[in-house]
Scaffold this active site. Sequence first.
Site, mmCIF file in Angstrom:
data_model
loop_
_atom_site.group_PDB
_atom_site.id
_atom_site.type_symbol
_atom_site.label_atom_id
_atom_site.label_comp_id
_atom_site.label_asym_id
_atom_site.label_seq_id
_atom_site.Cartn_x
_atom_site.Cartn_y
_atom_site.Cartn_z
ATOM 1 C CB CYS A 258 -1.100 -0.021 1.374
ATOM 2 S SG CYS A 258 -1.889 1.734 1.124
ATOM 3 C CG ASP B 146 -2.312 -3.882 -1.092
ATOM 4 O OD1 ASP B 146 -3.652 -4.017 0.170
ATOM 5 O OD2 ASP B 146 -1.970 -2.904 -1.051
#
Length: 158
Positions: A56, A63
């Site tokens: 992120c 992620d």
Amino acid sequence: MSKTPRKSAPSPSLQLGQAVEWPDRPEAAKLDRVPNPQKDTNFLARFTAPEFTSLCPVTGQPDFAHLVIDYVPGPWLLESKSLKLYLASFRNHGAFHEDCTVAIGKRIATEIKPKWLRIGGYWYPRGGIPIDVFWQTGKLPKDVWVPDQGVQPYRGRG
């Protein structure tokens, strides 16, 4: 079947068969291509990366996504080891889901010049919301069978 002679060793310009360093960022990663021995035939090739990771850009938290890359080759095929290394280079790269997905599709399309390419990025939830991102180069050539990408919509416990 093509009459391409088998080579005893891979080309020194390819990463295939070579010991290579993991690229630390997408810009440093090299995508290799090999000649398509079936370039006069429209067919679909699919790569699936069910454990893609990036960071992120705001929090630095990881992620995770399931990527599905479909393409109808033109003169070139995408070499899979170089794709693996390219995708791994996103592990320490901070970008939003949409940017990662579209950037991957555009980079591959630029390198191999397919007749058609699409990428589906099925991102696992962060903050309770899954994000699915889709991009393609244009209209699919005629007479090419494209199966469903096979990734079910995220359902959680519901």
